[in-house]
Enzyme design. Structure first.
Site, PDB file in Angstrom:
ATOM      1  N   LEU A 181       0.860  -1.190   0.000  1.00  0.00           N
ATOM      2  CA  LEU A 181       0.000   0.000   0.000  1.00  0.00           C
ATOM      3  C   LEU A 181       0.888   1.230   0.000  1.00  0.00           C
ATOM      4  CD1 LEU A 181      -2.934   0.767   2.440  1.00  0.00           C
ATOM      5  CD2 LEU A 181      -0.887   2.195   2.504  1.00  0.00           C
TER       6      LEU A 181
ATOM      7  N   ASP B 106       0.112   5.728  -1.272  1.00  0.00           N
ATOM      8  CA  ASP B 106      -0.669   6.952  -1.088  1.00  0.00           C
ATOM      9  C   ASP B 106      -2.177   6.723  -0.935  1.00  0.00           C
ATOM     10  OD1 ASP B 106       1.841   7.738  -1.885  1.00  0.00           O
ATOM     11  OD2 ASP B 106       1.176   8.991  -3.548  1.00  0.00           O
TER      12      ASP B 106
END
Length: 490
Positions: free
Chosen positions: A45, A47
């Site tokens: 993961l 932004d």
């Protein structure tokens, strides 16, 4: 304009599904996986993207690489009604078209007049020689997140004078006109933010580069990423002010400031056209070891009274963390309320946090407090300590000894994770604050996520602290004026 899409699109989508099917249960049961922070179901993961609030539901998207370490950037989707319990909704878009075949990069969300969700993002394209192209792309959801359709390229490449590092559109509305702020790099390899205008969010005209009255903002680094433009009313002056949050790349460390690989900060002032009258100079937003590319939810506090921010609790090029042994890495910060007071942003956990943690009685003594928290991966400790004489310390011990140490003193606050299982990027951070005889603190620990807020949010520290085992001994050393402990039973 029609061009061939990604030639291996079918294989990529199949590999993403296979990664989820193979590793999701291992990810979910990892002791380092958070309970309260938004984290990926598998893979990498980064932004936060397209944050929207609508009809009591928070819709959050984020950069997602399910086949990490292969860098194929999707948008993943999750929803929550309390900013704390997140429901994974699957992939929203994947890098399969000609205009985004090397990554669906960051962007923002907007709710149209008919309730359609609109998302504006950057499609990244590279040729075999590594030459980059950047396209600003629209995709929509007419049914509030049930289905997604890519629509069109709305800005076809950078304007003259800028390189293809031209990305992360954030769309806002002011007095019936729509504006898109985009992070850019000039041809001389310095950072900038540019603005486009529109009356319909489909056809956009280049307005120009933001010109700041503070000359220091003309050259903070070689690229300004993830700009976000919001308005907040200053609690002291009553004035409605523009706040531009952005993430410069290439800044040099300066004492206690700017010590992460890339930085994030804000400026406050008044934006008129492309002229930004700066009243608060660039100020680093978080003093911790991992924080980048934050974004505020669209649709919250439209009158300038409220903003909720979520950031990436991670850093670029620092993916080799202990969690990767279980096939996931990075998470979002816990959502924060933003308040503007005297030109300064104050950050605090959203009040929903109070609803999910059960208070545990403590009896603070003048010499300090020891809390044995067996099997407590998730807890919150907040209070007030005297710091006029000697510093106060908050330490958290795990199965191997001291993993986290927080120092509060008359001139500021410091955090050290030197005893934890992960120290890439440094162990110690400090923020100098105004001289004080007392300090308040609010510490949230959620598995491997640690977030500290000092003096009502005047300073914030986000850090990945990997503990060993589940037992925690929390020690507060120094004169304690008040203390609250709350935990979540695992």
């Amino acid at each position: 304009m029609t061009k061939p899409g990604r030639p291996d699109a079918a294989e990529l989508l199949a590999a993403a599904e296979q990664a989820y099917a193979t590793y999701h249960e291992q990810v979910r049961t990892d002791p380092d996986y958070p309970a309260l922070h938004l984290a990926p179901p598998v893979g990498r993961l980064n932004d936060p993207n397209g944050l929207i609030y609508k009809d009591g539901l928070y819709h959050a998207f984020y950069q997602y690489s399910p086949v990490h370490p292969t860098r194929a950037v999707f948008w993943r989707y999750a929803t929550s009604d309390d900013l704390t319990h997140w429901q994974d909704r699957g992939t929203a878009i994947a890098p399969t078209d000609w205009f985004d075949k090397n990554g669906c990069y960051s962007g923002s969300g907007f709710v149209g007049e008919d309730g359609t969700f609109e998302f504006f993002y950057t499609g990244n394209v590279k040729d075999e020689a590594g030459n980059r192209e950047a396209y600003q792309v629209l995709f929509t959801s007419p049914d509030q997140g049930k289905t997604f359709t890519k629509q069109e390229v709305f800005i076809n490449g950078p304007e003259e004078g800028y390189t293809a590092h031209y990305r992360d559109p954030h769309v806002v509305e002011r007095d019936g006109t729509f504006y898109a702020v985009i992070g850019a790099q000039r041809e001389d390899e310095t950072g900038a933010v540019v603005i486009y205008r529109s009356t319909d969010r489909r056809n956009w005209d280049f307005a120009g580069e933001i010109i700041f009255t503070d000359p220091a903002l003309a050259d903070l680094g070689y690229m300004y990423e993830c700009p976000g433009l919001i308005q907040l009313r200053d609690e002291e002056s009553g004035e409605l002010k523009d706040v531009l949050i952005f993430s410069p790349q290439g800044m040099e460390a300066d004492g206690e400031k700017y010590n992460n690989i890339f930085q994030t900060g804000y400026v406050v002032g008044t934006l008129t056209g492309t002229h930004f009258e700066v009243t608060t100079p660039f100020t680093e937003l978080d003093a911790g070891t991992e924080f980048y590319a934050p974004q505020c939810f669209h649709g919250v506090g439209a009158d300038g009274s409220q903003a909720i921010l979520q950031g990436w609790l991670g850093n670029a090029d620092q993916d080799d963390q202990p969690s990767w042994e279980n096939h996931w890495v990075h998470m979002q910060t816990y959502p924060r309320t933003l308040t503007l007071r005297g030109g300064q942003l104050l950050q605090n956990p959203v009040p929903q946090l109070d609803r999910v943690l059960a208070p545990v009685p403590v009896n603070p003594a003048s010499g300090g407090e020891i809390i044995e928290a067996k099997d407590a991966r998730v807890f919150r400790l907040r209070g007030t300590v005297k710091v006029a004489g000697t510093p106060a310390h908050i330490t958290v011990e795990d199965a191997t000894g001291q993993a986290l140490d927080i120092t509060l003193d008359a001139t500021g606050a410091a955090l050290s994770r030197a005893g934890s299982r992960y120290t890439v990027g440094g162990t110690d951070r400090r923020r100098t604050l105004g001289k004080a005889a007392e300090r308040t603190f609010d510490l949230l620990i959620d598995a491997s996520a640690t977030e500290l807020f000092v003096d009502g949010g005047a300073a914030a520290f986000a850090s990945r602290v990997y503990f060993t085992g589940t037992k925690r001994t929390v020690r507060v050393q120094g004169p304690v004026l008040s203390l609250e402990f709350a935990r979540r039973a695992d």
